[in-house]
Scaffold this active site. Structure first.
Site, PDB file in Angstrom:
ATOM      1  N   SER A  78       0.915  -1.043  -0.082  1.00 47.59           N
ATOM      2  CA  SER A  78       0.016   0.025  -0.006  1.00 47.59           C
ATOM      3  C   SER A  78       0.738   1.349  -0.138  1.00 47.59           C
ATOM      4  CB  SER A  78      -1.054  -0.093   1.099  1.00 47.59           C
ATOM      5  OG  SER A  78      -2.093   0.919   1.120  1.00 47.59           O
ATOM      6  N   HIS A 105      -2.959  -1.061  -4.460  1.00 48.85           N
ATOM      7  CA  HIS A 105      -4.354  -1.250  -4.597  1.00 48.85           C
ATOM      8  C   HIS A 105      -5.003   0.191  -4.519  1.00 48.85           C
ATOM      9  CE1 HIS A 105      -4.696  -0.470  -0.398  1.00 48.85           C
ATOM     10  NE2 HIS A 105      -3.851  -1.278  -0.092  1.00 48.85           N
TER      11      HIS A 105
END
Length: 228
Positions: A116, A139
């Site tokens: 992330s 993501h």
């Protein structure tokens, strides 16, 4: 008791306190080094305090450490060691911007995971390594808590994601098209959107510069600091 023994007894509690408070070894418990080593582990804690059972890296702790790297003439370079699940986007980007703006050589090493917001932190260094067994999850940004269902809210989230994408492509060899495609891919992660990149995937995509470990990272940092 000799003077040398007394000095060791004084230094040892200070070193232990440093490990407990900051999670780092300053000068290797008495070992003189020209380089600063900073771990970024667990969850990046931002403006909200996370539960006590959560392993965190507090950004307000790292900011003065990064400033010290820039200000201290005895420090020749910085090695970042990352094993993080991600965390607060703004805190992560703030740290990444500070790392990227350092005038001294910086090298990052991803072990375990650099997920992330950990991706911008990894690419913020001048040169990045990832262990072959490590992974990075790319993501779309997420939010928790109360969400106001208004167009301005979703526009802000879209622009925040653009900030993350722009930082990654500005500090790595990855293309915008590849980053956005991997972020929004379906079917790669169960019950989620995004892509898990293993070490070789991350280097092939251009997100990370090389596969390597601690030895390679230190060799590279020394080469960069010595102008080789």
């Amino acid at each position: 008791m000799s003077e040398e023994t007394k000095d060791k007894n004084v230094e040892q509690p200070e070193a232990i306190a440093l490990v407990k408070e900051w999670g780092m070894l300053q000068n290797g418990l008495g070992f003189k080094s020209d380089y600063q080593y900073i771990p970024i582990i667990g969850c990046i804690e931002g403006h909200s305090v996370l539960p006590s059972e959560t392993k965190t890296t507090k950004y307000e702790h790292l900011i003065p450490q990064l400033i010290a790297v820039e200000e201290n003439p005895e420090i020749k370079g910085l090695l970042l060691v990352l094993n993080t699940v991600g965390g607060d986007v703004e805190a992560g980007l703030a740290l990444a911007e500070l790392i990227a703006s350092l005038s001294k050589p910086t090298v990052s090493l991803v072990i375990g995971g650099g997920h992330s917001i950990g991706i911008p932190l990894a690419v913020a260094a001048d040169y990045s390594f990832i262990a072959k067994s490590a992974t990075m999850t790319m993501h779309p940004i997420r939010t928790s808590g109360t969400l106001i269902n208004a167009e301005s809210t979703f526009e802000y989230m879209r622009r925040t994601q653009d900030r993350v994408v722009e930082f990654i492509i500005s500090h790595s060899s990855a293309s915008r098209e590849d980053v956005e495609r991997k972020m929004n891919q379906t079917g790669n992660i169960s019950n989620d959107v995004g892509t898990i990149l293993f070490g070789e995937d991350a280097t092939e995509m251009g997100v990370i510069d090389s596969i390597g470990g601690l030895k390679e990272a230190l060799i590279k940092l020394r080469e960069m600091s010595n102008g080789e």
